[in-house]
Design a protein around this motif. Sequence first.
Motif, PDB file in Angstrom:
ATOM      1  N   ALA A  76       0.824  -1.211   0.000  1.00 44.96           N
ATOM      2  CA  ALA A  76       0.000   0.000   0.000  1.00 44.96           C
ATOM      3  C   ALA A  76       0.857   1.259   0.000  1.00 44.96           C
ATOM      4  O   ALA A  76       0.454   2.298  -0.530  1.00 44.96           O
ATOM      5  CB  ALA A  76      -0.939  -0.007   1.203  1.00 44.96           C
ATOM      6  N   SER A  77       2.042   1.168   0.581  1.00 47.26           N
ATOM      7  CA  SER A  77       2.932   2.340   0.583  1.00 47.26           C
ATOM      8  C   SER A  77       3.234   2.761  -0.848  1.00 47.26           C
ATOM      9  O   SER A  77       3.219   3.958  -1.180  1.00 47.26           O
ATOM     10  CB  SER A  77       4.239   2.015   1.322  1.00 47.26           C
ATOM     11  OG  SER A  77       3.966   1.523   2.610  1.00 47.26           O
ATOM     12  N   THR A 154      -3.823   2.909  11.271  1.00 50.67           N
ATOM     13  CA  THR A 154      -2.918   1.844  11.680  1.00 50.67           C
ATOM     14  C   THR A 154      -3.055   1.498  13.160  1.00 50.67           C
ATOM     15  O   THR A 154      -2.989   0.330  13.531  1.00 50.67           O
ATOM     16  CB  THR A 154      -1.470   2.302  11.376  1.00 50.67           C
ATOM     17  OG1 THR A 154      -1.456   2.802  10.044  1.00 50.67           O
ATOM     18  CG2 THR A 154      -0.485   1.186  11.509  1.00 50.67           C
ATOM     19  N   ASP A 182      -6.513   5.837   1.732  1.00 50.70           N
ATOM     20  CA  ASP A 182      -5.647   4.750   2.173  1.00 50.70           C
ATOM     21  C   ASP A 182      -6.518   3.766   2.946  1.00 50.70           C
ATOM     22  O   ASP A 182      -6.761   3.931   4.142  1.00 50.70           O
ATOM     23  CB  ASP A 182      -4.519   5.311   3.047  1.00 50.70           C
ATOM     24  CG  ASP A 182      -3.644   4.199   3.606  1.00 50.70           C
ATOM     25  OD1 ASP A 182      -3.941   3.022   3.351  1.00 50.70           O
ATOM     26  OD2 ASP A 182      -2.669   4.525   4.325  1.00 50.70           O
ATOM     27  N   SER A 213      -4.368  -3.220   0.794  1.00 52.10           N
ATOM     28  CA  SER A 213      -3.245  -4.170   0.856  1.00 52.10           C
ATOM     29  C   SER A 213      -3.744  -5.585   0.620  1.00 52.10           C
ATOM     30  O   SER A 213      -4.830  -5.953   1.086  1.00 52.10           O
ATOM     31  CB  SER A 213      -2.588  -4.148   2.245  1.00 52.10           C
ATOM     32  OG  SER A 213      -1.825  -3.007   2.430  1.00 52.10           O
ATOM     33  N   HIS A 215      -1.792  -8.339   1.553  1.00 52.63           N
ATOM     34  CA  HIS A 215      -1.315  -9.211   2.639  1.00 52.63           C
ATOM     35  C   HIS A 215      -2.015  -8.900   3.957  1.00 52.63           C
ATOM     36  O   HIS A 215      -1.700  -9.504   4.965  1.00 52.63           O
ATOM     37  CB  HIS A 215       0.202  -9.074   2.803  1.00 52.63           C
ATOM     38  CG  HIS A 215       0.675  -7.665   2.970  1.00 52.63           C
ATOM     39  ND1 HIS A 215       0.661  -6.767   1.936  1.00 52.63           N
ATOM     40  CD2 HIS A 215       1.146  -6.997   4.036  1.00 52.63           C
ATOM     41  CE1 HIS A 215       1.122  -5.601   2.366  1.00 52.63           C
ATOM     42  NE2 HIS A 215       1.408  -5.711   3.640  1.00 52.63           N
ATOM     43  N   LYS A 216      -2.929  -7.955   3.929  1.00 50.23           N
ATOM     44  CA  LYS A 216      -3.706  -7.698   5.152  1.00 50.23           C
ATOM     45  C   LYS A 216      -4.974  -8.551   5.077  1.00 50.23           C
ATOM     46  O   LYS A 216      -4.900  -9.757   5.205  1.00 50.23           O
ATOM     47  CB  LYS A 216      -3.968  -6.199   5.301  1.00 50.23           C
ATOM     48  CG  LYS A 216      -2.667  -5.414   5.499  1.00 50.23           C
ATOM     49  CD  LYS A 216      -2.899  -4.034   6.012  1.00 50.23           C
ATOM     50  CE  LYS A 216      -1.595  -3.350   6.385  1.00 50.23           C
ATOM     51  NZ  LYS A 216      -0.774  -2.960   5.229  1.00 50.23           N
TER      52      LYS A 216
HETATM   53  C1  LIG Z   1      -3.486   2.478   7.139  1.00 45.95           C
HETATM   54  C2  LIG Z   1      -2.288   1.827   6.548  1.00 45.95           C
HETATM   55  N1  LIG Z   1      -1.794   2.300   5.394  1.00 45.95           N
HETATM   56  C3  LIG Z   1      -0.720   1.759   4.817  1.00 45.95           C
HETATM   57  C4  LIG Z   1      -0.074   0.691   5.379  1.00 45.95           C
HETATM   58  C5  LIG Z   1       1.107   0.129   4.696  1.00 45.95           C
HETATM   59  O1  LIG Z   1       0.699  -0.953   3.965  1.00 45.95           O
HETATM   60  P1  LIG Z   1       1.715  -1.897   3.199  1.00 45.95           P
HETATM   61  O2  LIG Z   1       2.282  -2.809   4.244  1.00 45.95           O
HETATM   62  O3  LIG Z   1       0.834  -2.645   2.238  1.00 45.95           O
HETATM   63  O4  LIG Z   1       2.730  -1.050   2.537  1.00 45.95           O
HETATM   64  C6  LIG Z   1      -0.531   0.167   6.589  1.00 45.95           C
HETATM   65  C7  LIG Z   1       0.165  -0.942   7.218  1.00 45.95           C
HETATM   66  O5  LIG Z   1      -0.117  -1.381   8.294  1.00 45.95           O
HETATM   67  C8  LIG Z   1      -1.676   0.747   7.180  1.00 45.95           C
HETATM   68  O6  LIG Z   1      -2.165   0.293   8.337  1.00 45.95           O
END
Ligand SMILES: Cc1ncc(COP(=O)(O)O)c(C=O)c1O
Length: 375
Positions: A76-77, A154, A182, A213, A215-216
């Motif tokens: 997601a980043s 998060t 996000d 994401s 993998h979540k």
């Molecule tokens: C709200 C949120 N955005 C972005 C991310 C980052 O995601 P990724 O691990 O897919 O880069 C996270 C990771 O925990 C998250 O909780």
Amino acid sequence: MAGDRCYELAFPGATDLTYRHLAGVVTGRLLNNVGDPFEHGHGRNHTKDVEVRVVRWLGELFGAGDDVWGYVTGGASEGTLHAVDEAATAHPDVVVYASAAAHYSVAKAARLVRAPLVRVDTDERDRMSLDRLRDRLLEHPGRAAMVVATVGTTEREAVDDVAGIAGLCDDLRIVRRRLHVDAALAGIPRALLPDGARPGFGFGAGATSLVISGHKFPSTLTPCAVILYPRRPSGPDQQRISYIGSSDTTIGGSRSGHTPLLLAASLLGQGHRGHRRRAQRSRDLAAYTYDALRRIGWPAQRLPDAFTVTLAQPGPLPRPWVLGGDERTGRIICMPGIEQAWIAELVADLDGLLRGRIHVPVPRRGHRRPETAAR
Ligand SMILES: Cc1ncc(COP(=O)(O)O)c(C=O)c1O
């Protein structure tokens, strides 16, 4: 290594879905979805057709029409970086706004595109405060705005008011704007809530891009994500590159051809019904966790519909529970794959600590406490 799974309670990776039928292709074939997923390019060793099906499946879930565009990223980043870069390319004077509870990747993306980042205070439920956002937007009159809203922060899984943010930008007549959502953590489970309980945060609510994401919640077991737009963004990367036979509209360039297979197996394989059931099980487990902690008198909090339960950070524990967080607050994210029995064992350890039945030697200085191990 695998034996430690039961202690890993603080990070939002689902592990309940596995894909043994894909083992041969994942471990035995080179698959590179280089460049734009909607253009095959020269090569045949790719899974772009599957990738596009994943993009369309998610686009429909989040209210995009037939023109949906997007791709499978490394996480997601990277998706957020793509959206921030798109905004900064379209509007070089853009200012990025994100709440104090937004993921750290937003600051990194703003830094990489050299855009100023403005932090917006949150309300008592960790949502971006619309009043504070209004104040911050008014401090930059005439500048383009990129607001990053979060669906499932998060730390506490708060959900920003995407429609409210879009309405505020309308009120302030900010036409040159982007509204990235996000939704890495909670996008899919929240979108599958029943009518009335479902927050409006997709393209119908004013989002101009959205990331989830893999993998979540989907349990792809290896990092990946999907960035979505309601239509292909115009930008400087649309021209065909002769070497690959397609344009490269992505950040990654060479990209995994395996992760689209895992995403498709999860999303299309389970369908709405399967994922709705998984999400409900997680919410039930979060409710159980919250109740069990409160019953023993351990301070805990849970926002409505969240998988996440935050709790007062314990001192050293007899077993290596991973509760993340900081000195004061830890968390348990009840992702699919976490079992109620594990939570019961943690709660028994906390209860023992409270009642003085368990004494854990305080680690010597310099020893890292397992439950606060950095990730
Ligand atoms: C709200 C949120 N955005 C972005 C991310 C980052 O995601 P990724 O691990 O897919 O880069 C996270 C990771 O925990 C998250 O909780």
